[in-house]
Design an enzyme around this catalytic site. Structure first.
Site, PDB file in Angstrom:
ATOM      1  N   LYS A 119       0.975  -1.311  -0.685  1.00  0.00           N
ATOM      2  CA  LYS A 119      -0.206  -0.387  -0.269  1.00  0.00           C
ATOM      3  C   LYS A 119       1.263   1.562  -0.066  1.00  0.00           C
ATOM      4  O   LYS A 119       0.301   2.657  -0.454  1.00  0.00           O
ATOM      5  CB  LYS A 119      -1.008   0.218   1.304  1.00  0.00           C
TER       6      LYS A 119
ATOM      7  N   ARG B  79      -9.235   0.786   9.019  1.00  0.00           N
ATOM      8  CA  ARG B  79      -9.270  -0.478   9.260  1.00  0.00           C
ATOM      9  C   ARG B  79      -9.721  -1.403   9.533  1.00  0.00           C
ATOM     10  O   ARG B  79      -9.944  -2.159  10.359  1.00  0.00           O
ATOM     11  CB  ARG B  79      -7.730  -1.187   9.707  1.00  0.00           C
TER      12      ARG B  79
ATOM     13  N   ARG C  70      12.143  -6.911   5.916  1.00  0.00           N
ATOM     14  CA  ARG C  70      11.820  -5.180   5.546  1.00  0.00           C
ATOM     15  C   ARG C  70      12.827  -4.051   6.135  1.00  0.00           C
ATOM     16  O   ARG C  70      12.643  -4.142   7.111  1.00  0.00           O
ATOM     17  CB  ARG C  70      10.269  -5.175   5.144  1.00  0.00           C
TER      18      ARG C  70
ATOM     19  N   ARG D 277      11.189  -2.197  11.588  1.00  0.00           N
ATOM     20  CA  ARG D 277      10.330  -2.113  12.874  1.00  0.00           C
ATOM     21  C   ARG D 277       9.689  -3.083  13.369  1.00  0.00           C
ATOM     22  O   ARG D 277      10.079  -4.209  13.497  1.00  0.00           O
ATOM     23  CB  ARG D 277       9.126  -1.951  11.933  1.00  0.00           C
TER      24      ARG D 277
ATOM     25  N   ARG E  65      -0.472  -9.459  13.068  1.00  0.00           N
ATOM     26  CA  ARG E  65      -0.931  -8.472  12.426  1.00  0.00           C
ATOM     27  C   ARG E  65      -2.302  -9.059  11.735  1.00  0.00           C
ATOM     28  O   ARG E  65      -2.611  -8.116  11.435  1.00  0.00           O
ATOM     29  CB  ARG E  65       0.783  -7.601  12.248  1.00  0.00           C
TER      30      ARG E  65
END
Ligand code: AMP
Length: 224
Positions: free
Chosen positions: A13, A89, A129, A167, A178
């Site tokens: 996104k 969300r 990532r 992160r 998540r």
């Protein structure tokens, strides 16, 4: 042009949002980025938010809705066009957003872009990532190592900052949580939006450039 980006964490996104923002010259509003900046401020709210994000849970609807709606309604640079990355969300957020869109006369011309991809690929992508805390750029650890074997420290491709981290919520256990939260809280939004005129869906398992071409093509058919 007003675009809502939907899809599981790590689906792309942010990347597509940046591209769309450059292409249509409209601002991208990422609730994740805004919340992470609040965390850096070390305020009481920031510390609370950090705990929630690091556990892979969702921040309370009232907090996120207030952040987003203040900007959509009050800021001239965003009221005429925007890309929402990471919002809504929950069903509550989607319904509240619809009310705001109705109040600014934008309910009918919204584009809802849903990006889909296999969860196993997402888990690999997210755990690989790196996020630049300076400019928000996201890149793959593997790609960086491949071109910079001699570099011990990871540096952002885009802004050159060394302030790049994995992160906390991109670690494997949190990623799985998540995705569970996404299934339970956000996936139902597909049913909420899919009958709308502006609904489009693309496969996220491709290069960013190919996905973008596909998206632009689909959007152009909707806004003819
Ligand atoms: P993201 O960068 O979009 O993956 O967001 C990172 C984290 O910020 C999420 O896992 C949530 O904890 C929080 N967050 C971002 N957007 C929202 C939202 N619309 N509602 C609730 N929490 C959010």
């Amino acid at each position: 042009m007003r675009i809502i980006l939907l899809g599981a964490p790590g689906v792309g996104k942010g990347t597509q949002g940046h591209k769309l923002s450059d292409f249509y010259k409209i601002k991208k509003l990422s609730t994740g980025d805004i919340l992470r900046r609040a965390v850096l401020s070390n305020s009481v709210l920031g510390l609370k938010v950090a705990e929630i994000i690091n556990k892979g849970m969702l921040v309370a609807d009232e907090i996120v809705e207030q952040i987003v709606f203040e900007r959509i309604i009050d800021e001239a640079d965003i009221s005429s066009g925007f890309i929402l990355d990471g919002f809504p969300r929950t069903l509550h957020q989607a319904e509240a957003l619809d009310q705001v869109l109705q109040s600014i006369g934008a309910y009918d011309d919204i584009i809802i872009l849903n990006i889909i991809i296999d969860y196993n690929k997402l888990i690999y992508r997210l755990s690989n990532r790196i996020t630049c805390l300076e400019c928000g750029n996201i890149f793959a650890k593997d790609a960086f190592k491949a071109i910079s074997k001699d570099r011990a420290v990871i540096q952002c491709f885009k802004c050159g900052s060394f302030n790049c981290v994995q992160r906390e919520d991109d670690k494997e256990d949190t990623i799985k949580r998540r995705l569970l939260v996404y299934d339970e809280m956000t996936l139902p939004l597909k049913n909420y939006y899919m009958k709308r005129n502006g609904w489009i869906e693309v496969d996220g398992d491709d290069t960013a450039a190919n996905i973008f071409d596909n998206v632009i093509n689909l959007i152009s058919k909707k806004i003819k």
